[in-house]
Design an enzyme around this catalytic site. Structure first.
Site, PDB file in Angstrom:
ATOM      1  N   GLU A   1      91.278  30.705  76.296  1.00 39.41           N
ATOM      2  CA  GLU A   1      91.553  29.235  75.426  1.00 39.41           C
ATOM      3  C   GLU A   1      90.487  28.308  76.472  1.00 39.41           C
ATOM      4  O   GLU A   1      89.481  27.828  75.755  1.00 39.41           O
ATOM      5  CB  GLU A   1      92.879  28.695  75.587  1.00 39.41           C
ATOM      6  CG  GLU A   1      93.797  29.212  75.193  1.00 39.41           C
ATOM      7  CD  GLU A   1      95.571  28.045  75.481  1.00 39.41           C
ATOM      8  OE1 GLU A   1      95.887  27.159  74.961  1.00 39.41           O
ATOM      9  OE2 GLU A   1      96.412  29.149  75.970  1.00 39.41           O
TER      10      GLU A   1
ATOM     11  N   SER B   1     104.732  27.628  81.257  1.00 41.09           N
ATOM     12  CA  SER B   1     104.977  25.757  80.557  1.00 41.09           C
ATOM     13  C   SER B   1     106.128  24.860  81.765  1.00 41.09           C
ATOM     14  O   SER B   1     107.218  26.005  82.237  1.00 41.09           O
ATOM     15  CB  SER B   1     105.173  25.959  79.286  1.00 41.09           C
ATOM     16  OG  SER B   1     105.953  24.793  78.846  1.00 41.09           O
TER      17      SER B   1
ATOM     18  N   LYS C   1     107.679  30.751  78.301  1.00 40.51           N
ATOM     19  CA  LYS C   1     106.306  31.147  77.913  1.00 40.51           C
ATOM     20  C   LYS C   1     104.902  31.975  79.436  1.00 40.51           C
ATOM     21  O   LYS C   1     105.050  31.840  79.880  1.00 40.51           O
ATOM     22  CB  LYS C   1     105.169  29.369  78.239  1.00 40.51           C
ATOM     23  CG  LYS C   1     106.115  28.678  77.192  1.00 40.51           C
ATOM     24  CD  LYS C   1     105.651  29.522  75.311  1.00 40.51           C
ATOM     25  CE  LYS C   1     103.986  29.219  74.707  1.00 40.51           C
ATOM     26  NZ  LYS C   1     104.584  27.823  74.340  1.00 40.51           N
TER      27      LYS C   1
ATOM     28  N   LYS D   1      69.380  17.340  84.291  1.00 38.16           N
ATOM     29  CA  LYS D   1      69.894  18.127  85.498  1.00 38.16           C
ATOM     30  C   LYS D   1      71.212  18.066  85.335  1.00 38.16           C
ATOM     31  O   LYS D   1      71.545  19.296  85.319  1.00 38.16           O
ATOM     32  CB  LYS D   1      69.457  17.374  87.048  1.00 38.16           C
ATOM     33  CG  LYS D   1      68.280  17.442  87.543  1.00 38.16           C
ATOM     34  CD  LYS D   1      67.671  16.659  88.613  1.00 38.16           C
ATOM     35  CE  LYS D   1      65.941  16.258  88.542  1.00 38.16           C
ATOM     36  NZ  LYS D   1      65.731  16.331  86.779  1.00 38.16           N
TER      37      LYS D   1
ATOM     38  N   ASN E   1     100.940  31.545  79.045  1.00 40.38           N
ATOM     39  CA  ASN E   1      99.984  31.116  77.718  1.00 40.38           C
ATOM     40  C   ASN E   1      98.540  31.960  78.566  1.00 40.38           C
ATOM     41  O   ASN E   1      98.212  31.842  79.538  1.00 40.38           O
ATOM     42  CB  ASN E   1      99.365  29.663  78.371  1.00 40.38           C
ATOM     43  CG  ASN E   1     100.957  28.923  77.787  1.00 40.38           C
ATOM     44  OD1 ASN E   1     101.612  29.658  76.896  1.00 40.38           O
ATOM     45  ND2 ASN E   1     101.547  27.914  78.309  1.00 40.38           N
TER      46      ASN E   1
ATOM     47  N   TYR F   1      55.403  12.570  81.752  1.00 43.17           N
ATOM     48  CA  TYR F   1      56.400  12.536  82.817  1.00 43.17           C
ATOM     49  C   TYR F   1      56.357  11.031  82.113  1.00 43.17           C
ATOM     50  O   TYR F   1      56.170  10.106  81.960  1.00 43.17           O
ATOM     51  CB  TYR F   1      56.297  12.642  84.017  1.00 43.17           C
ATOM     52  CG  TYR F   1      57.501  11.977  84.803  1.00 43.17           C
ATOM     53  CD1 TYR F   1      58.370  13.142  84.726  1.00 43.17           C
ATOM     54  CD2 TYR F   1      57.810  11.032  84.821  1.00 43.17           C
ATOM     55  CE1 TYR F   1      59.290  13.019  84.989  1.00 43.17           C
ATOM     56  CE2 TYR F   1      59.222  10.786  85.460  1.00 43.17           C
ATOM     57  CZ  TYR F   1      60.172  12.273  85.943  1.00 43.17           C
ATOM     58  OH  TYR F   1      61.034  11.394  85.985  1.00 43.17           O
TER      59      TYR F   1
ATOM     60  N   THR G   1      88.483  41.459  58.084  1.00 43.09           N
ATOM     61  CA  THR G   1      87.420  40.320  57.612  1.00 43.09           C
ATOM     62  C   THR G   1      88.400  39.223  56.778  1.00 43.09           C
ATOM     63  O   THR G   1      89.464  39.859  56.105  1.00 43.09           O
ATOM     64  CB  THR G   1      86.611  41.065  56.421  1.00 43.09           C
ATOM     65  OG1 THR G   1      87.751  41.503  54.988  1.00 43.09           O
ATOM     66  CG2 THR G   1      85.643  42.637  56.530  1.00 43.09           C
ATOM     67  N   HIS G   2      87.590  38.095  56.888  1.00 37.75           N
ATOM     68  CA  HIS G   2      88.582  37.041  55.996  1.00 37.75           C
ATOM     69  C   HIS G   2      90.243  36.970  57.358  1.00 37.75           C
ATOM     70  O   HIS G   2      90.925  36.213  56.403  1.00 37.75           O
ATOM     71  CB  HIS G   2      88.613  37.100  54.956  1.00 37.75           C
ATOM     72  CG  HIS G   2      87.164  37.085  53.864  1.00 37.75           C
ATOM     73  ND1 HIS G   2      86.761  35.805  53.227  1.00 37.75           N
ATOM     74  CD2 HIS G   2      87.483  38.217  53.633  1.00 37.75           C
ATOM     75  CE1 HIS G   2      85.460  36.432  52.957  1.00 37.75           C
ATOM     76  NE2 HIS G   2      85.766  38.209  52.725  1.00 37.75           N
TER      77      HIS G   2
ATOM     78  N   SER H   1      68.859   9.776  91.743  1.00 39.08           N
ATOM     79  CA  SER H   1      69.005  11.544  91.605  1.00 39.08           C
ATOM     80  C   SER H   1      70.068  11.810  92.186  1.00 39.08           C
ATOM     81  O   SER H   1      70.297  12.790  92.538  1.00 39.08           O
ATOM     82  CB  SER H   1      68.878  11.746  90.571  1.00 39.08           C
ATOM     83  OG  SER H   1      67.368  11.698  91.105  1.00 39.08           O
TER      84      SER H   1
HETATM   85  N1  ARG Z   1      64.060  11.976  90.498  1.00 39.77           N
HETATM   86  C1  ARG Z   1      63.384  12.226  89.777  1.00 39.77           C
HETATM   87  C2  ARG Z   1      63.349  13.433  88.013  1.00 39.77           C
HETATM   88  O1  ARG Z   1      64.182  13.824  88.107  1.00 39.77           O
HETATM   89  C3  ARG Z   1      61.760  13.021  89.935  1.00 39.77           C
HETATM   90  C4  ARG Z   1      60.391  12.086  89.172  1.00 39.77           C
HETATM   91  C5  ARG Z   1      60.294  11.184  89.406  1.00 39.77           C
HETATM   92  N2  ARG Z   1      58.619  10.820  88.962  1.00 39.77           N
HETATM   93  C6  ARG Z   1      58.680   9.046  88.981  1.00 39.77           C
HETATM   94  N3  ARG Z   1      56.978   9.198  88.189  1.00 39.77           N
HETATM   95  N4  ARG Z   1      59.773   8.542  89.363  1.00 39.77           N
HETATM   96  O2  ARG Z   1      62.241  13.230  86.810  1.00 39.77           O
END
Ligand code: ARG
Length: 476
Positions: free
Chosen positions: A298, A285, A291, A333, A293, A325, A163-164, A31
């Site tokens: 939007e 455009s 145009k 994230k 826009n 967990y 309204t509407h 990650s």
């Molecule tokens: N990168 C992990 C997360 O975002 C951190 C926690 C990892 N914990 C584990 N037991 N593998 O959740």
């Protein structure tokens, strides 16, 4: 885990592992490409944890000093872009910890005492989100200020209320804008409320069950500015309801923005011509030279879709997860980050487009231009004051249902003649009901209609001014 093992994590997590992780799995489970965004929170959390470990005599003051020195250098390295993020080290936590150990040796290896990445990541996300909540609160206020600013200049400007999407009754343009101020002020209340629940400390929950070290969790909470400590370790490491709550708040903001954006798009269309946007916020455009826009509005409307999607994603992510967990939670994230980015950018750009850019001295430049005549012409089409005629007759003694019927006949005639009610001669109007007198024309005028709605929360200019003053005081 020794430094050696951390650096060679691709080969083995610990002595237990005899086979290196597959490259595909490494990429799949890592990650660090996105959670490196949490680095400041991660360092702050680690420093607070280390400070407490030293205060409790779990690590030495020399270890604490080494950790502080190492973290200061890591901070410099990350800020200047010299820090080398390694995919092999999976996430922001292991990257920073490994670098710390390289820099300061054994003290770095002691940092993780009484802690797990499970309570660490929950702490980081909460800390990071708290900062973003505060930034978002400012932007929500700016948005309201922009709307109140335009409202204050347009109290007497009248447009058809719908309204509407059918012409209903005349309303003040300021009143119309203040409806959005109400929405955004409720969003701000929601944000302030959810902040309390985000702002609690998971650290000390360790992997899931708490820890055997004599931690002082209250001290860590105080250091980090948390309002309290999560009271159940299993809950602390596993639930992401705080992220869902924020995303749900953001969804409502974006839904409100999308309504306003839709109105701006409609108002800007030649068929309405109620407003104009400055060129800075319009695009042309590539094929149609005429145009201009309203792309920003939007896009704001369109971006509400992705935030709604993130809300669904996060709720689905949480659903059915057993305690405590699970790696599923790593998936919290990207949607949360994108939600924060989207809602902040959208609020900023919409506020600017509507209220203009705000200089350091508070002066505004730009912002939307109101085409007062077009609004009023539109309010005069569609018999917006028909209800006023009915109310007039009620005040003269006719029951409301009968008055409604009388006015329906009058409108039918006016349509046939292609004229507004106010353009019919008095004699014609008296043909519908003999109680009608010359004072009816004031009632049938747009300003007469507006002034008549002098009830708390109504569109009469005196009421609108009361609301503007209230908002200005609140947002000062
Ligand atoms: N990168 C992990 C997360 O975002 C951190 C926690 C990892 N914990 C584990 N037991 N593998 O959740």
């Amino acid at each position: 885990m020794s430094t050696h093992q951390l650096d060679k994590k691709s080969q083995a997590w610990s002595a237990l592992f005899s086979e290196p992780m597959s490259e595909l799995v490494k990429r799949y489970t890592s990650s660090v490409t996105f959670d490196q965004r949490l680095w400041q929170a991660d360092i702050a959390g680690s420093l607070a944890h280390a400070d407490m470990l030293a205060a409790q005599g779990i690590i030495s003051t020399q270890d604490l000093a080494d950790i502080q020195r190492g973290m200061a250098q890591i901070r410099d390295e990350i800020q200047s872009g010299r820090f080398e993020w390694k995919l092999d080290l999976e996430d922001v936590h292991l990257n920073i910890e490994a670098r710390l150990t390289t820099l300061v040796g054994d003290a770095g290896k002691r940092l993780h005492t009484g802690r797990s990445r499970n309570d660490q990541v929950a702490t980081d996300v909460r800390l990071w989100l708290r900062g973003e909540i505060d930034a978002t609160a400012v932007l929500l206020d700016d948005m309201q200020r922009a709307l109140v600013h335009v409202a204050a200049q347009n109290v007497e400007v009248i447009l058809p209320g719908f309204t509407h999407l059918q012409v209903a009754q005349p309303v003040s343009f300021a009143h119309h804008l203040l409806a959005y101020v109400e929405m955004f002020s409720r969003d701000a209340e929601r944000l302030a409320d959810l902040r309390k629940r985000v702002n609690r400390l998971p650290l000390g929950a360790a992997a899931l069950a708490g820890t055997s070290y004599p931690l002082d969790r209250e001290r860590v909470a105080r250091t980090l500015g948390f309002e309290g400590v999560c009271q159940n370790s299993l809950d602390a490491v596993s639930d992401r309801d705080f992220a869902i709550e924020f995303t749900s708040f953001a969804t409502l903001v974006m839904v409100h923005v999308s309504r306003l954006a839709e109105e701006i798009v409609v108002w800007m269309s030649q068929n309405f011509g109620f407003i104009n946007l400055s060129d800075r916020y319009c695009t042309g455009s590539s094929i149609m030279p005429q145009k201009r826009n309203p792309d920003v509005a939007e896009l704001a409307r369109g971006k509400s879709g992705r935030v709604v999607g993130h809300l669904m994603g996060l709720i689905t992510l949480m659903k059915g997860q057993p305690l405590a967990y699970n790696k599923d939670n790593q998936e919290d994230k990207e949607p949360l980050f994108d939600t924060v980015d989207t809602v902040k950018d959208t609020l900023r750009i919409m506020a600017e487009m509507i209220g203009g850019e705000v200089a350091a001295d508070g002066a505004r430049a730009g912002g939307l231009t109101v085409q007062r005549d077009a609004m009023e012409r539109a309010a005069l089409r569609g018999y917006a004051t028909a209800t006023d005629l009915a109310d007039y007759l009620v005040k003269k003694g006719l029951p409301f249902r009968d008055a409604h019927e009388v006015v329906a006949h009058a409108v039918k005639t006016a349509i046939a003649l292609g004229q507004d009610l106010s353009a019919l001669p008095l004699a014609t109007l008296q043909g519908f009901d003999a109680r009608i007198e010359a004072d009816v024309f004031e009632v049938l005028s747009l300003t007469g209609s507006l002034n008549a709605r002098n009830v708390l929360g109504g569109t009469a200019p005196v009421q609108v001014r009361v609301q503007i003053a209230r908002h200005q005081a609140r947002l000062a």
